[in-house]
Design a protein around this motif. Sequence first.
Motif, PDB file in Angstrom:
ATOM      1  N   ARG A  22       3.784 -36.035 -19.504  1.00 35.28           N
ATOM      2  CA  ARG A  22       3.866 -34.585 -19.670  1.00 35.28           C
ATOM      3  C   ARG A  22       4.622 -34.253 -20.957  1.00 35.28           C
ATOM      4  O   ARG A  22       5.851 -34.330 -21.003  1.00 35.28           O
ATOM      5  N   VAL A  23       3.865 -33.902 -21.973  1.00 33.29           N
ATOM      6  CA  VAL A  23       4.435 -33.576 -23.288  1.00 33.29           C
ATOM      7  C   VAL A  23       3.901 -32.219 -23.715  1.00 33.29           C
ATOM      8  O   VAL A  23       2.700 -31.954 -23.611  1.00 33.29           O
ATOM      9  N   ARG A  24       4.786 -31.372 -24.206  1.00 31.90           N
ATOM     10  CA  ARG A  24       4.379 -30.083 -24.748  1.00 31.90           C
ATOM     11  C   ARG A  24       4.751 -30.035 -26.228  1.00 31.90           C
ATOM     12  O   ARG A  24       5.921 -30.216 -26.592  1.00 31.90           O
ATOM     13  N   VAL A  25       3.735 -29.804 -27.059  1.00 31.40           N
ATOM     14  CA  VAL A  25       3.930 -29.668 -28.499  1.00 31.40           C
ATOM     15  C   VAL A  25       3.586 -28.232 -28.871  1.00 31.40           C
ATOM     16  O   VAL A  25       2.438 -27.813 -28.765  1.00 31.40           O
ATOM     17  N   ALA A  26       4.579 -27.472 -29.268  1.00 32.07           N
ATOM     18  CA  ALA A  26       4.394 -26.039 -29.518  1.00 32.07           C
ATOM     19  C   ALA A  26       3.585 -25.800 -30.782  1.00 32.07           C
ATOM     20  O   ALA A  26       3.454 -26.672 -31.658  1.00 32.07           O
ATOM     21  N   ALA A  27       3.057 -24.605 -30.896  1.00 30.39           N
ATOM     22  CA  ALA A  27       2.278 -24.214 -32.069  1.00 30.39           C
ATOM     23  C   ALA A  27       3.111 -24.365 -33.335  1.00 30.39           C
ATOM     24  O   ALA A  27       4.295 -23.997 -33.366  1.00 30.39           O
ATOM     25  N   ILE A  74       8.475 -30.371 -27.697  1.00 26.54           N
ATOM     26  CA  ILE A  74       8.711 -30.287 -29.136  1.00 26.54           C
ATOM     27  C   ILE A  74       8.496 -28.835 -29.554  1.00 26.54           C
ATOM     28  O   ILE A  74       7.434 -28.260 -29.343  1.00 26.54           O
ATOM     29  N   GLY A  75       9.503 -28.233 -30.178  1.00 29.27           N
ATOM     30  CA  GLY A  75       9.479 -26.816 -30.489  1.00 29.27           C
ATOM     31  C   GLY A  75       8.615 -26.466 -31.682  1.00 29.27           C
ATOM     32  O   GLY A  75       8.214 -27.316 -32.480  1.00 29.27           O
ATOM     33  N   ALA A  76       8.342 -25.182 -31.821  1.00 34.11           N
ATOM     34  CA  ALA A  76       7.492 -24.668 -32.899  1.00 34.11           C
ATOM     35  C   ALA A  76       8.093 -25.000 -34.265  1.00 34.11           C
ATOM     36  O   ALA A  76       9.302 -24.873 -34.483  1.00 34.11           O
ATOM     37  N   GLU A  78      12.982 -25.583 -32.080  1.00 34.90           N
ATOM     38  CA  GLU A  78      12.105 -25.201 -33.181  1.00 34.90           C
ATOM     39  C   GLU A  78      12.719 -25.551 -34.540  1.00 34.90           C
ATOM     40  O   GLU A  78      13.931 -25.597 -34.704  1.00 34.90           O
ATOM     41  N   ASP A  79      11.811 -25.807 -35.510  1.00 32.50           N
ATOM     42  CA  ASP A  79      12.182 -26.019 -36.914  1.00 32.50           C
ATOM     43  C   ASP A  79      13.145 -27.180 -37.119  1.00 32.50           C
ATOM     44  O   ASP A  79      14.059 -27.127 -37.953  1.00 32.50           O
ATOM     45  N   CYS A  80      12.933 -28.250 -36.343  1.00 33.04           N
ATOM     46  CA  CYS A  80      13.717 -29.465 -36.514  1.00 33.04           C
ATOM     47  C   CYS A  80      12.875 -30.529 -37.227  1.00 33.04           C
ATOM     48  O   CYS A  80      11.669 -30.369 -37.407  1.00 33.04           O
ATOM     49  N   ALA A  81      13.519 -31.618 -37.620  1.00 35.56           N
ATOM     50  CA  ALA A  81      12.816 -32.764 -38.195  1.00 35.56           C
ATOM     51  C   ALA A  81      13.429 -34.032 -37.625  1.00 35.56           C
ATOM     52  O   ALA A  81      14.657 -34.234 -37.708  1.00 35.56           O
ATOM     53  N   LEU A  98      19.081 -28.858 -30.794  1.00 36.13           N
ATOM     54  CA  LEU A  98      18.937 -27.431 -31.044  1.00 36.13           C
ATOM     55  C   LEU A  98      18.269 -27.172 -32.385  1.00 36.13           C
ATOM     56  O   LEU A  98      18.098 -28.085 -33.196  1.00 36.13           O
ATOM     57  N   ARG A  99      17.921 -25.930 -32.626  1.00 34.99           N
ATOM     58  CA  ARG A  99      17.054 -25.557 -33.738  1.00 34.99           C
ATOM     59  C   ARG A  99      17.642 -25.896 -35.112  1.00 34.99           C
ATOM     60  O   ARG A  99      18.859 -25.972 -35.291  1.00 34.99           O
ATOM     61  N   ASP A 100      16.713 -26.091 -36.066  1.00 35.48           N
ATOM     62  CA  ASP A 100      17.047 -26.291 -37.479  1.00 35.48           C
ATOM     63  C   ASP A 100      17.846 -27.568 -37.739  1.00 35.48           C
ATOM     64  O   ASP A 100      18.539 -27.673 -38.755  1.00 35.48           O
ATOM     65  N   SER A 101      17.748 -28.540 -36.856  1.00 33.83           N
ATOM     66  CA  SER A 101      18.510 -29.773 -37.044  1.00 33.83           C
ATOM     67  C   SER A 101      17.608 -30.896 -37.553  1.00 33.83           C
ATOM     68  O   SER A 101      16.399 -30.905 -37.314  1.00 33.83           O
TER      69      SER A 101
END
Length: 372
Positions: A272-277, A292-294, A311-314, A326-329
């Motif tokens: 069960r994996v969710r990959v956001a738009a 995995i966030g948008a 979202e917006d991670c790498a 968390l985001r932007d990390s």
Amino acid sequence: MRPGRAGVRTRAEGGDPVKALVLAGGTGSRLRPLTHTAAKQLVPVANKPVLFYGIEAIVEAGITDIGVVVGATGEEIRAALGDGSRFGARITYLPQDRPGGLAHAVLVARDWLGDDDFVMYLGDNFVIGGISACVRAFRTERPDAHILLTKVPDPSLFGVAELDADGSVVHLAEKPARPRSDLALVGVYLFGPAVHEAVAACTPSDRGELEITDAIQRLIDTGRDVRATTITGYWKDTGNVEDMLEVNRRVLEGLSPAVEGHVDDASELVGRVRVAAGARVERSRIVGPAVIGAGTVVRDAYIGPFTSVAEDCAVTGSEVAFSIVLRDSTIEHAGRLEGSLVGRSVRVAGTERAPRAHRLVLGDHSRVHLAT
């Protein structure tokens, strides 16, 4: 309809819905350093702030008039919740100038609550299964207070209730050194207007706070109708990192898989994996449940079970499992991270060869576990 409480108007079953009072003013000291710069109620579980789960449970129970008690992080809470319309609710913000205990929050909300019945919900608590059944029972039976309890291994960390042989509440204590039972109060309370008189009579405890357990005890001592339900479902106070990771795991167990972003042919999704738009997965393996966030990029990496990447991670050239990012990390060439909570706009980077010394920049109250 049962007989009316002394001096208090009662409603018939099926009358107007009760209000909800959500407490979101705590400082989150047990989640530092993360909460030095963020409200603890907005730390995400499965990429959704834990506070949102509580608001959604309240609305699901038919309550749409919600007061939110806010403190130093009030602007952040307001920005996240807005006017409540996104939840199908109407939110009123009630500023609290200092953390003064749960009963103090009721005192702060006194004018807004009026003589309406209300649910008090701690914004950093998580209850699987919602509160609809509890609200229905409260509206039908019309007690002065209804508390939820659950058995815990260390009740000294919580408010504790003692029941008699008939299951009636006889005694409450806040974080007692010698608990008289293993029944902890869950962070959901249902009250009629009689609680206001009890709260007004409270004096600060040894902790310097107005305790809701003292107010409920006063209701008991004055002959009011206080009832309790011991729940067997899942409940967590998400006040520390370990509990946040555990709640994240439980939520992800019910994840519905979906791929809205891009996954290349060299990548593998398992379970069960969710990959956001807007997310991209390249030359990587993701083993669910995971989300995995948008806008996030996962490249040459492994994402293990029970992991939420916002979202917006790498994540590049690294392994991450049983963690919340968390985001932007950014996590790059960092080896394997496990059981970790990575804050917003964090950069975790490895080196091409094993270092002879670690280089750390850490905030107050940080905890670091280094592999030898």
